[in-house]
Design a protein around this motif. Structure first.
Motif, short mmCIF file in Angstrom:
data_model
loop_
_atom_site.label_atom_id
_atom_site.label_comp_id
_atom_site.label_asym_id
_atom_site.label_seq_id
_atom_site.Cartn_x
_atom_site.Cartn_y
_atom_site.Cartn_z
N LEU A 1 -2.71 8.04 -3.90
CA LEU A 1 -3.87 8.67 -3.27
C LEU A 1 -3.57 10.11 -2.91
N GLU A 2 -2.43 10.36 -2.31
CA GLU A 2 -2.06 11.71 -1.90
C GLU A 2 -1.79 12.62 -3.11
N THR B 1 0.18 10.30 5.83
CA THR B 1 0.49 10.40 4.41
C THR B 1 -0.06 11.67 3.81
N GLY B 2 -1.24 12.08 4.28
CA GLY B 2 -1.84 13.32 3.82
C GLY B 2 -2.93 13.77 4.76
N LEU C 1 -0.74 4.61 -1.41
CA LEU C 1 -0.83 5.80 -0.57
C LEU C 1 -0.23 7.01 -1.27
N ARG C 2 0.87 6.82 -1.94
CA ARG C 2 1.48 7.94 -2.68
C ARG C 2 0.56 8.41 -3.80
N SER D 1 -4.69 3.86 6.99
CA SER D 1 -3.24 3.95 6.86
C SER D 1 -2.82 5.35 6.43
N CYS D 2 -3.61 5.96 5.57
CA CYS D 2 -3.31 7.33 5.14
C CYS D 2 -3.35 8.28 6.32
N LEU E 1 -6.67 1.04 3.82
CA LEU E 1 -5.84 2.03 3.13
C LEU E 1 -6.17 3.44 3.61
N ALA E 2 -7.46 3.73 3.78
CA ALA E 2 -7.86 5.06 4.26
C ALA E 2 -7.30 5.32 5.65
N ASN F 1 0.79 -1.22 0.00
CA ASN F 1 0.00 0.00 0.00
C ASN F 1 0.83 1.28 0.00
N GLN F 2 2.15 1.18 0.07
CA GLN F 2 2.97 2.39 0.00
C GLN F 2 2.76 3.12 -1.32
#
Length: 213
Positions: A65-66, A100-101, A62-63, A94-95, A91-92, A58-59
């Protein structure tokens, strides 16, 4: 950008709802998530991005997504919410947990909390505070989420719901204990739309989003 479904009304709030592992944005439309927002006349733009092409780690997701979704949305909207179902919920979260953002709120429907190997290890250690992951586990997205959850979550509105008979309910209960400020709802049912749609209705009824003028 990857395939997406969206319902835009020119609102100053947007919610990005992330599909589960075997789910497409179109499934979310067919299940009635978008229709619920429209029928209630809410001032909310709803967008369902598909990040599955970014792979299991998911890294990268996540990138994406941001960079592709959240950052541009902050230029346009006053409030940017994030949500997801099952793996999309993981994932949400984790963000948010991994910073992440920045987001202004979170909606998690049956968020996948990780495999039993990880959650059982946390239980055996006596809780998240005592648990330590090995260096060789740091690439595992399940482990990384729990590592992030050792730190306090940002103070934003959070909603979490799941079915009492969900096959992943043990992990979700553990997760709920580490989200004490969230609104928690458990309904009878399993890991399917028969639970997720009523949970979505409960979330929309909380009053986070005003009606259209």
């Amino acid at each position: 950008m990857n395939p997406t479904e969206s319902q835009l009304c020119g609102a100053d709030s947007v919610l990005f709802m992330l599909p589960g592992a075997l789910m497409t944005p179109q499934h979310m439309v067919q299940a009635g998530l978008f229709a619920e927002v429209q029928q209630r006349g809410l001032a909310l733009d709803l967008i369902a991005p598909d990040l599955h092409a970014e792979g299991a780690d998911n890294q990268l997701a996540l990138r994406c997504l941001e960079q592709d979704w959240l950052a541009p949305a902050r230029e346009r909207y006053q409030r940017v919410w994030l949500g997801g179902i099952s793996r999309g919920g993981q994932l949400a979260l984790s963000c948010l947990a991994g910073r992440t953002g920045e987001v202004h709120g979170l909606c998690l429907l049956a968020p996948y909390a990780g495999g039993r190997l990880t959650t059982n290890a946390i239980d055996r250690a006596g809780g998240l505070g005592a648990w330590q992951a090995g260096p060789d586990q740091q690439t595992d997205p399940d482990v990384r989420l729990w590592q992030w959850l050792k730190q306090p979550l940002p103070q934003v509105p959070m909603f979490m719901g799941y079915g009492a008979q969900d096959r992943f309910a043990d992990g979700m209960r553990l997760l709920a204990r580490h989200m004490p400020e969230a609104t928690h709802i458990t309904l009878p049912g399993e890991h399917d739309w028969a639970v997720w749609l009523p949970l979505w209705q409960r979330f929309l009824s909380l009053g986070h989003f005003p009606a259209l003028p």
